[in-house]
Design a protein around this motif. Structure first.
Motif, PDB file in Angstrom:
ATOM      1  N   MET A  17       0.845  -1.196   0.000  1.00 28.73           N
ATOM      2  CA  MET A  17       0.000   0.000   0.000  1.00 28.73           C
ATOM      3  C   MET A  17       0.883   1.250   0.000  1.00 28.73           C
ATOM      4  N   ALA A  18       1.937   1.234   0.800  1.00 25.32           N
ATOM      5  CA  ALA A  18       2.853   2.376   0.819  1.00 25.32           C
ATOM      6  C   ALA A  18       3.469   2.578  -0.564  1.00 25.32           C
ATOM      7  N   ARG A  19       3.917   1.501  -1.180  1.00 27.01           N
ATOM      8  CA  ARG A  19       4.529   1.596  -2.509  1.00 27.01           C
ATOM      9  C   ARG A  19       3.544   2.153  -3.532  1.00 27.01           C
ATOM     10  N   MET A  20       2.267   1.727  -3.443  1.00 24.00           N
ATOM     11  CA  MET A  20       1.246   2.243  -4.368  1.00 24.00           C
ATOM     12  C   MET A  20       1.036   3.738  -4.188  1.00 24.00           C
ATOM     13  N   ASP A  63      -2.319   0.362 -10.616  1.00 24.31           N
ATOM     14  CA  ASP A  63      -0.928   0.699 -10.926  1.00 24.31           C
ATOM     15  C   ASP A  63      -0.369   1.657  -9.884  1.00 24.31           C
ATOM     16  N   ALA A  64      -1.234   2.516  -9.382  1.00 24.56           N
ATOM     17  CA  ALA A  64      -0.858   3.482  -8.348  1.00 24.56           C
ATOM     18  C   ALA A  64      -2.151   3.969  -7.699  1.00 24.56           C
ATOM     19  N   LEU A  65      -2.018   4.546  -6.524  1.00 21.17           N
ATOM     20  CA  LEU A  65      -3.176   5.092  -5.813  1.00 21.17           C
ATOM     21  C   LEU A  65      -2.878   6.530  -5.413  1.00 21.17           C
ATOM     22  N   ASP A  66      -3.924   7.350  -5.389  1.00 22.30           N
ATOM     23  CA  ASP A  66      -3.788   8.731  -4.933  1.00 22.30           C
ATOM     24  C   ASP A  66      -3.871   8.819  -3.418  1.00 22.30           C
ATOM     25  N   ARG A  67      -4.618   7.878  -2.830  1.00 23.24           N
ATOM     26  CA  ARG A  67      -4.792   7.854  -1.387  1.00 23.24           C
ATOM     27  C   ARG A  67      -5.169   6.454  -0.939  1.00 23.24           C
ATOM     28  N   ALA A  68      -4.922   6.186   0.322  1.00 28.55           N
ATOM     29  CA  ALA A  68      -5.312   4.895   0.891  1.00 28.55           C
ATOM     30  C   ALA A  68      -6.837   4.847   0.963  1.00 28.55           C
ATOM     31  N   PRO A  69      -7.418   3.667   0.825  1.00 30.11           N
ATOM     32  CA  PRO A  69      -8.874   3.572   0.898  1.00 30.11           C
ATOM     33  C   PRO A  69      -9.401   4.023   2.273  1.00 30.11           C
ATOM     34  N   GLU A  70     -10.640   4.451   2.292  1.00 25.71           N
ATOM     35  CA  GLU A  70     -11.256   4.947   3.523  1.00 25.71           C
ATOM     36  C   GLU A  70     -11.199   3.925   4.659  1.00 25.71           C
ATOM     37  N   TYR A  71     -11.305   2.650   4.330  1.00 29.10           N
ATOM     38  CA  TYR A  71     -11.329   1.612   5.363  1.00 29.10           C
ATOM     39  C   TYR A  71      -9.941   1.269   5.913  1.00 29.10           C
TER      40      TYR A  71
END
Length: 83
Positions: A17-20, A63-71
């Motif tokens: 998750m950090a890497r994403m 491929d990448a995320l802008d933010r961690a999911p709400e949960y």
């Protein structure tokens, strides 16, 4: 206490998750922005998640995320490290 296998799974999820989010936890720790204890706490928080399969699916299909999911139980920590 979670089993060794559970902790390994969640350590991988925290790192992935950090890497994403374009966060290198090792580099961040070297820089002193996060401690090893804080990373360990993040893994334990993740291990309390009732649905890690949802996170695994998200990580496998993005491929990448802008933010961690709400949960995400580590959302605040990850967002702080992204700044």
């Amino acid at each position: 206490m979670p089993s060794r296998e559970t902790l390994r799974l969640h350590a991988g999820l925290v790192d992935d998750m950090a890497r994403m989010l374009d966060i290198d936890l090792q580099e961040t720790a070297i820089e002193g922005r996060i401690s090893i204890d804080q990373i360990s706490d993040a893994v334990v928080r993740c291990a309390d998640c009732p649905n890690p399969k949802h996170c695994q699916h998200l990580l496998q299909n993005a491929d990448a995320l802008d933010r961690a999911p709400e949960y995400c139980r580590n959302q605040d920590l990850l967002h702080k490290l992204r700044r």
